[in-house]
Design a protein around this motif. Structure first.
Motif, PDB file in Angstrom:
ATOM      1  N   THR A   2      37.172  51.106  39.082  1.00  0.00           N
ATOM      2  CA  THR A   2      37.833  49.808  39.177  1.00  0.00           C
ATOM      3  C   THR A   2      38.145  49.270  37.789  1.00  0.00           C
ATOM      4  O   THR A   2      37.612  49.738  36.778  1.00  0.00           O
ATOM      5  CB  THR A   2      36.942  48.803  39.925  1.00  0.00           C
ATOM      6  N   SER A   3      38.985  48.255  37.738  1.00  0.00           N
ATOM      7  CA  SER A   3      39.362  47.672  36.456  1.00  0.00           C
ATOM      8  C   SER A   3      38.166  46.975  35.817  1.00  0.00           C
ATOM      9  O   SER A   3      37.195  46.610  36.483  1.00  0.00           O
ATOM     10  CB  SER A   3      40.495  46.670  36.653  1.00  0.00           C
ATOM     11  N   ASP A   6      37.537  43.624  37.471  1.00  0.00           N
ATOM     12  CA  ASP A   6      36.735  43.667  38.700  1.00  0.00           C
ATOM     13  C   ASP A   6      35.265  43.926  38.381  1.00  0.00           C
ATOM     14  O   ASP A   6      34.373  43.355  39.008  1.00  0.00           O
ATOM     15  CB  ASP A   6      37.265  44.741  39.638  1.00  0.00           C
ATOM     16  N   HIS A 256      40.627  50.458  32.728  1.00  0.00           N
ATOM     17  CA  HIS A 256      39.767  50.983  33.790  1.00  0.00           C
ATOM     18  C   HIS A 256      38.568  51.763  33.255  1.00  0.00           C
ATOM     19  O   HIS A 256      37.975  52.570  33.968  1.00  0.00           O
ATOM     20  CB  HIS A 256      40.583  51.847  34.748  1.00  0.00           C
TER      21      HIS A 256
END
Length: 321
Positions: A2-3, A6, A256
């Motif tokens: 995920t980024s 996040d 990411h």
């Protein structure tokens, strides 16, 4: 993976450092913060024109001198903006008291009460509102009284450890230590042209405050603010809250890589020892910290200047009405 945005949201409450309603809708932060500079920028957009008109009409109906109406209009505008922001987020919004009141405890308290009354008049849950006050001695004393009245405060323009200690001892709900502006000062005064994120003086300042609070059982929330680059944010992952500009939110979303947690209550430790903070000690500690003294004064001047510019826009609108 995920980024990084996040990943950050999983360990820190992400706050949008903007008054731009479209940006807030885009990034869906938990909370949002505003200040006179951000409000001035946002007020130039078409989205804010109805709020400007409503604020001017409200002040005109209230009557009083032109200066009194101007103050009412700008405070009402800030509250109307806060109301619109709260319609787009699930958490809290911070609304700032006029920076020109930073050295007047009684006036700060009165202005804060008025803003809360405005929110209440509009049917807004005032439990979702934080009143932003400069972390001067007078501002901290105002916050101490407001907190006793149930008005939660965000102590802003915080640059020193002494300010942070005084805010915690006063029972402030939240502090906003400025990271980027601390870095700015050290770049201008150290002869260096860069600092690695881990040695960034602003990062080190917030980390020190966070660890001191957690190790000593203070409930005051630490919200890092005023970031200059993504690296500063990453080095503070795990801080209670971080208020981040849309541009840096975008950088975090686009990246990411793995984001390591840097701060956590269970690992907090400190070598700092600090007894009760009275006015004499606060002023001495502030006097000994050239960076904090200069940046606090500069921040108040900048916010005051933008407040005056905003008032001039409101005055022009009132004349044209």
């Amino acid at each position: 993976m995920t980024s990084k945005l996040d990943q950050l949201k999983a360990m820190t409450t992400v706050v949008a450092d903007t008054g731009d309603l479209d940006a807030i809708a885009r990034w869906r932060p938990e909370d949002a913060t505003t200040n006179p500079s951000l409000l001035l920028k946002a007020a130039a957009s078409e989205a804010y024109r109805p709020m400007l008109d409503k604020a001017v009409a409200f002040a005109h109906a209230a009557g009083g001198s032109s200066d009194e109406q101007l103050g009412l209009a700008t405070d009402r505008l800030a509250v109307l903006a806060g109301q619109e922001i709260l319609n787009r987020i699930p958490g809290l919004v911070s609304t700032e008291v006029d920076a020109r009141l930073s050295f007047d405890t009684a006036a700060t308290i009165a202005r804060a009460r008025r803003m809360v009354e405005f929110y209440d008049d509009l049917g807004v849950d005032t439990g979702r509102v934080l009143i932003k006050v400069a972390s001067t001695w007078e501002g901290i004393r105002a916050a101490e009284q407001l907190e006793k009245e149930g008005i939660r405060c965000n102590l802003t323009l915080l640059f020193s450890f002494a300010q942070a200690v005084a805010c915690a001892q006063a029972g402030a709900f939240l502090i906003s230590p400025f990271v980027g502006r601390i870095l700015d000062w050290h770049l201008a005064n150290s002869g260096r042209d860069r600092f690695e994120p881990a040695e960034d003086p602003g990062v080190q300042s917030v980390s020190r405050i966070y660890n001191y609070y957690k190790a000593n059982g203070y409930n005051t929330v630490v919200m890092g603010a005023s970031f200059r680059n993504r690296g500063e944010i990453e080095m503070l992952a795990g801080c209670d809250k971080l208020t981040i500009s849309p541009a840096l939110l975008q950088e975090l979303e686009d990246n990411h890589g793995e984001l390591a947690r840097r701060l956590a209550p269970e690992t907090a430790s400190t070598q700092d020892r600090f007894g009760p903070m009275d006015e004499a000690r606060f002023r001495w500690e502030s006097n000994e910290d050239a960076m904090a003294t200069e940046k606090l004064a500069d921040g108040i001047r900048r916010f005051a200047a933008d407040q005056i510019t905003l008032e001039n826009q409101v005055r022009a609108l009132a004349r044209a009405a």
